[in-house]
Enzyme design. Structure first.
Site, PDB file in Angstrom:
ATOM      1  N   ASP A  68      -5.023   7.335   4.351  1.00  0.00           N
ATOM      2  CA  ASP A  68      -5.194   6.304   3.318  1.00  0.00           C
ATOM      3  C   ASP A  68      -4.650   6.871   2.017  1.00  0.00           C
ATOM      4  O   ASP A  68      -4.625   8.096   1.843  1.00  0.00           O
ATOM      5  CB  ASP A  68      -6.668   5.913   3.140  1.00  0.00           C
ATOM      6  CG  ASP A  68      -6.836   4.504   2.598  1.00  0.00           C
ATOM      7  OD1 ASP A  68      -7.553   3.709   3.208  1.00  0.00           O
ATOM      8  OD2 ASP A  68      -6.225   4.194   1.540  1.00  0.00           O
ATOM      9  N   LYS A  91     -10.137   7.824  -1.007  1.00  0.00           N
ATOM     10  CA  LYS A  91     -10.981   7.336   0.085  1.00  0.00           C
ATOM     11  C   LYS A  91     -11.115   8.356   1.207  1.00  0.00           C
ATOM     12  O   LYS A  91     -12.189   8.521   1.786  1.00  0.00           O
ATOM     13  CB  LYS A  91     -10.421   6.015   0.633  1.00  0.00           C
ATOM     14  CG  LYS A  91     -10.765   4.831  -0.255  1.00  0.00           C
ATOM     15  CD  LYS A  91     -10.299   3.516   0.336  1.00  0.00           C
ATOM     16  CE  LYS A  91     -10.719   2.378  -0.598  1.00  0.00           C
ATOM     17  NZ  LYS A  91     -10.075   1.101  -0.259  1.00  0.00           N
ATOM     18  N   ASN A 114       0.779   7.483   1.847  1.00  0.00           N
ATOM     19  CA  ASN A 114       1.165   6.111   2.146  1.00  0.00           C
ATOM     20  C   ASN A 114       2.227   6.156   3.243  1.00  0.00           C
ATOM     21  O   ASN A 114       3.374   6.525   2.995  1.00  0.00           O
ATOM     22  CB  ASN A 114       1.723   5.463   0.872  1.00  0.00           C
ATOM     23  CG  ASN A 114       2.173   4.043   1.101  1.00  0.00           C
ATOM     24  OD1 ASN A 114       2.172   3.545   2.230  1.00  0.00           O
ATOM     25  ND2 ASN A 114       2.569   3.370   0.033  1.00  0.00           N
ATOM     26  N   ASN A 147      -2.302  -4.840   5.019  1.00  0.00           N
ATOM     27  CA  ASN A 147      -1.031  -5.480   4.688  1.00  0.00           C
ATOM     28  C   ASN A 147      -0.041  -5.390   5.843  1.00  0.00           C
ATOM     29  O   ASN A 147      -0.136  -4.509   6.707  1.00  0.00           O
ATOM     30  CB  ASN A 147      -0.438  -4.882   3.402  1.00  0.00           C
ATOM     31  CG  ASN A 147      -0.080  -3.415   3.578  1.00  0.00           C
ATOM     32  OD1 ASN A 147       1.011  -3.089   4.028  1.00  0.00           O
ATOM     33  ND2 ASN A 147      -1.020  -2.531   3.262  1.00  0.00           N
ATOM     34  N   CYS A 189       4.009  -6.506  20.982  1.00  0.00           N
ATOM     35  CA  CYS A 189       3.810  -5.579  19.868  1.00  0.00           C
ATOM     36  C   CYS A 189       3.640  -6.421  18.604  1.00  0.00           C
ATOM     37  O   CYS A 189       3.729  -7.649  18.651  1.00  0.00           O
ATOM     38  CB  CYS A 189       4.961  -4.580  19.754  1.00  0.00           C
ATOM     39  SG  CYS A 189       6.417  -5.170  18.869  1.00  0.00           S
ATOM     40  N   CYS A 213      -8.323 -11.629  -6.492  1.00  0.00           N
ATOM     41  CA  CYS A 213      -8.393 -10.681  -5.388  1.00  0.00           C
ATOM     42  C   CYS A 213      -8.932 -11.387  -4.158  1.00  0.00           C
ATOM     43  O   CYS A 213      -9.560 -12.438  -4.254  1.00  0.00           O
ATOM     44  CB  CYS A 213      -9.214  -9.455  -5.753  1.00  0.00           C
ATOM     45  SG  CYS A 213     -10.972  -9.710  -5.669  1.00  0.00           S
ATOM     46  N   CYS A 266      12.321  -9.307  21.007  1.00  0.00           N
ATOM     47  CA  CYS A 266      11.686  -8.579  19.889  1.00  0.00           C
ATOM     48  C   CYS A 266      12.758  -7.826  19.084  1.00  0.00           C
ATOM     49  O   CYS A 266      13.741  -7.337  19.637  1.00  0.00           O
ATOM     50  CB  CYS A 266      10.655  -7.599  20.436  1.00  0.00           C
ATOM     51  SG  CYS A 266       9.806  -6.678  19.148  1.00  0.00           S
ATOM     52  N   CYS A 271      10.581  -1.380  21.339  1.00  0.00           N
ATOM     53  CA  CYS A 271       9.731  -2.316  22.091  1.00  0.00           C
ATOM     54  C   CYS A 271      10.488  -2.784  23.338  1.00  0.00           C
ATOM     55  O   CYS A 271       9.931  -2.818  24.436  1.00  0.00           O
ATOM     56  CB  CYS A 271       9.337  -3.501  21.214  1.00  0.00           C
ATOM     57  SG  CYS A 271       8.400  -4.772  22.096  1.00  0.00           S
TER      58      CYS A 271
HETATM   59 ZN   LIG Z   1       7.862  -6.134  20.337  1.00  0.00          ZN
END
Ligand SMILES: [Zn+2]
Length: 315
Positions: A68, A91, A114, A147, A189, A213, A266, A271
């Protein structure tokens, strides 16, 4: 151990052998981390070392790994886990301190980074590949981020490494949530069936209005964390049936469940590679599963339950 005596779980002790990564330790991730810590994930493993001076040697694995980059804020105190005195701390630092006090045997590794930054992505991949016991890959990744970009980053990494993961989320209005079990190649996925925002090419950032927020309730987050950890335990310890996708609508106490097949078109090349591998595996080792695959079930595009209304039949 009572779970074993009652025939629910055959091998509860195995919980000590797993390494679980939690990405995002906010309202859902922190509660998830606490539940796993109390269940014994990350406990010390005793291993027999015949050639060593001591026949039993403690082998420490970094078995609960937290990612985090946020700080604890007073505005988040309507949620569970963090305390006002921890405001201002990162955090992961605050979480690590609390979790260690709850169960000192747990070994916790933290990354205040991040993962969506290209400079951090390589490190994230390395941790997934080598962060397990004895330098092996980790066993499971839990996405508790808020997100789209971070979810796609986890998706990219797990597709590349063929690593199973759970996605989780709570809606902006605080009364819907979901978990999704993703096995690269076998199930959709995150890029196979993108949420409405992306399918409609709306920029996620433009949806956030300044000064407004998202709503949040500790109840919905607690329910989603509970569902996430329950399915994590079922997956790791091989009991019960894992939900591929399980939604939660708090207004009606409605829990929609479904399986989403991978999309042969995809956009993630890994994938597609995993889908090929899965097809070949099924041909080589046909398995009989009791799970009902709702091939003919039409999931209506405009269904009123939850935010992921684009989970329509893919083919
Ligand atoms: Zn996929």
């Amino acid at each position: 151990m009572a779970l074993q005596r009652m025939g629910i779980v055959k091998n509860y002790e195995d919980i000590r052998k797993f390494t679980v990564v939690i990405v995002g330790v906010g309202g859902v991730g922190s509660v998830t981390a606490e539940m796993l810590t109390r269940c014994g994930i990350g406990k010390v493993i005793l291993k027999e070392m015949p050639n060593s001076e001591h026949s039993l040697t403690y082998i420490y694995g970094f078995q609960l790994i937290l990612f985090d980059y946020d700080k604890v804020e007073l505005a988040n105190m309507n949620r569970l886990f963090y305390q006002p005195a921890q405001a201002g701390l990162s955090k992961v630092t605050a979480a690590s301190m609390t979790l260690t006090r709850i169960n000192p045997d747990v070994k916790i590794e933290t990354y205040n980074t991040n993962i969506t930054l290209t400079t951090q992505f390589e490190e994230f991949l390395r941790v997934l590949q080598t962060g397990g016991i004895s330098g092996n890959r980790v066993d499971l990744v839990l996405s508790c981020v808020d997100n789209y970009e971070a979810r796609m980053t986890i998706n990219t990494a797990c597709n590349e490494l063929a690593l199973e993961w759970f996605e989780s989320g709570v809606s902006e209005n605080a009364v819907c949530g979901h978990i999704q079990y993703i096995v690269p190649g076998e199930s959709a996925c995150f890029a196979c069936a993108p949420p409405l925002v992306v399918a409609s090419e709306i920029d996620e950032k433009t949806l956030k209005k300044d000064g407004v927020c998202a709503a949040s309730l500790p109840t919905t987050m607690g329910v989603v964390a509970g569902l996430l950890v329950q399915n994590t335990l079922k997956k790791l310890l091989h009991f019960g049936t894992i939900s591929w996708y399980l939604g939660y609508n708090a207004l009606a106490d409605f829990f929609p469940s479904m399986m989403i097949k991978p999309n042969p078109n995809c956009t993630d090349s890994f994938c597609l590679k995993r889908q090929e591998e899965f097809k070949n595996r099924v041909i080589e080792e046909p398995v009989c599963k009791n799970e009902e695959l709702p091939e003919d079930k039409v999931i209506h595009k405009d269904n009123e339950w939850g935010q992921y209304s684009v989970f329509q039949k893919l083919y």
